[in-house]
Design an enzyme around this catalytic site. Structure first.
Site, PDB file in Angstrom:
ATOM      1  N   GLU A  47      32.924 -47.319  44.287  1.00  0.00           N
ATOM      2  CA  GLU A  47      31.920 -46.269  44.469  1.00  0.00           C
ATOM      3  C   GLU A  47      31.367 -46.408  45.878  1.00  0.00           C
ATOM      4  OE1 GLU A  47      28.653 -46.005  41.755  1.00  0.00           O
ATOM      5  OE2 GLU A  47      29.844 -46.822  40.115  1.00  0.00           O
ATOM      6  N   ASP A  58      17.015 -45.224  42.978  1.00  0.00           N
ATOM      7  CA  ASP A  58      17.569 -46.474  43.475  1.00  0.00           C
ATOM      8  C   ASP A  58      16.486 -47.512  43.706  1.00  0.00           C
ATOM      9  OD1 ASP A  58      20.184 -45.504  43.521  1.00  0.00           O
ATOM     10  OD2 ASP A  58      19.905 -44.596  45.490  1.00  0.00           O
TER      11      ASP A  58
END
Length: 267
Positions: A47, A58
């Site tokens: 990824e 995040d």
């Protein structure tokens, strides 16, 4: 149209070990050496993060990596160029590992949806994971991705109800991505040392309501945690721990060396 690399991968009877990496972190020029190091160390899928200035989902590790990547000039177009070079073996050994781009809607929209997908495929990208794009609002996006031959992955969380798990499973092209905890990435709150009952029950529930494979991420840091996630899911994603491990590197070569050593320790 050739079969997508991710589609080929999930057909294999194996548990997956997936890396999340932020391009050009921690130093400019690190991406291609790191991709080669991960491939040589047995990664199944990579990824690549698309850095965004306001990554709401995040944790601090990925936020810091994103800000550093942006300061190093990383943007959507430069990521496509890095993937293209990786696929052609320019600056590294030829990368044949499936590559998934993970990032938020805004950069994709700013680039232009169809242009983004066309350029992604041309570069050698295999799939997309857009955390802030709900499946209920993404039928057109999914149709366009299918047209371009891109795999689309959607997120499942511990509070996702069964009917929505089934919807996500049906809309994800090859597999779904389960968040192991209801938290931001890389917080380390995943209590797999004692195999937390709630996580086990959650992933069993996901298994009951899915037909396709699913992988699990967030908080996975070592071989023991990878193994325990493999018992409950079809793959484990390691991201923040990888970024933390390479964060002190001063050169692209050192970054690749640290990435390889860490990745081998997970197998």
């Amino acid at each position: 149209m050739k079969e997508n690399r991710i589609t080929r991968l999930v057909k294999q009877d194996k548990k997956l070990l997936i890396a999340y990496y932020m391009p050009e972190f921690p130093v400019p020029g690190a991406t291609l050496p790191v991709l080669e190091a991960l491939q040589e160390s047995g990664v199944d899928l990579i990824e690549l993060g698309m850095p965004y200035s306001d990554p709401i989902g995040d944790g601090s590790v990925i936020q810091d990596a994103a800000h550093k990547a942006i300061s190093h000039g990383v943007h959507v177009g430069s990521i496509f160029e890095l993937v293209r070079r990786a696929r052609n073996g320019e600056g590294c050994k030829k990368i044949t590992t499936p590559i998934l781009l993970m990032g938020y809607c805004n950069p994709l929209i700013a680039y232009g949806g169809d242009c983004f997908m066309a350029d992604a495929v041309k570069a050698g990208v295999d799939g997309l994971l857009i955390p802030d794009l709900p499946p209920e609002e993404s039928e057109d996006f999914l149709e366009r991705a299918k047209h371009f031959g891109l795999s689309v992955i959607y997120l499942i969380s511990p509070v996702t109800p069964p009917d929505r798990i089934e919807l996500i499973d049906s809309m994800s092209t090859d597999f779904s991505y389960c968040l192991a905890v209801n938290a931001t990435t890389g917080t380390g709150k995943l209590d797999v040392a004692g195999m937390d009952e709630k996580i086990a029950e959650y992933l069993k529930r996901v298994r009951q309501h899915t037909k396709k494979k699913f992988v699990v991420g967030f908080g996975i840091k070592d071989r023991e945690r990878v193994r325990k996630m493999w018992e409950l899911a079809d793959g484990a994603v390691v991201g923040s721990a990888l970024l933390q491990h390479v964060a002190t590197a001063k050169t692209p070569e050192e970054t690749a060396e640290l990435a390889a050593g860490f990745w081998k320790s997970l197998r």
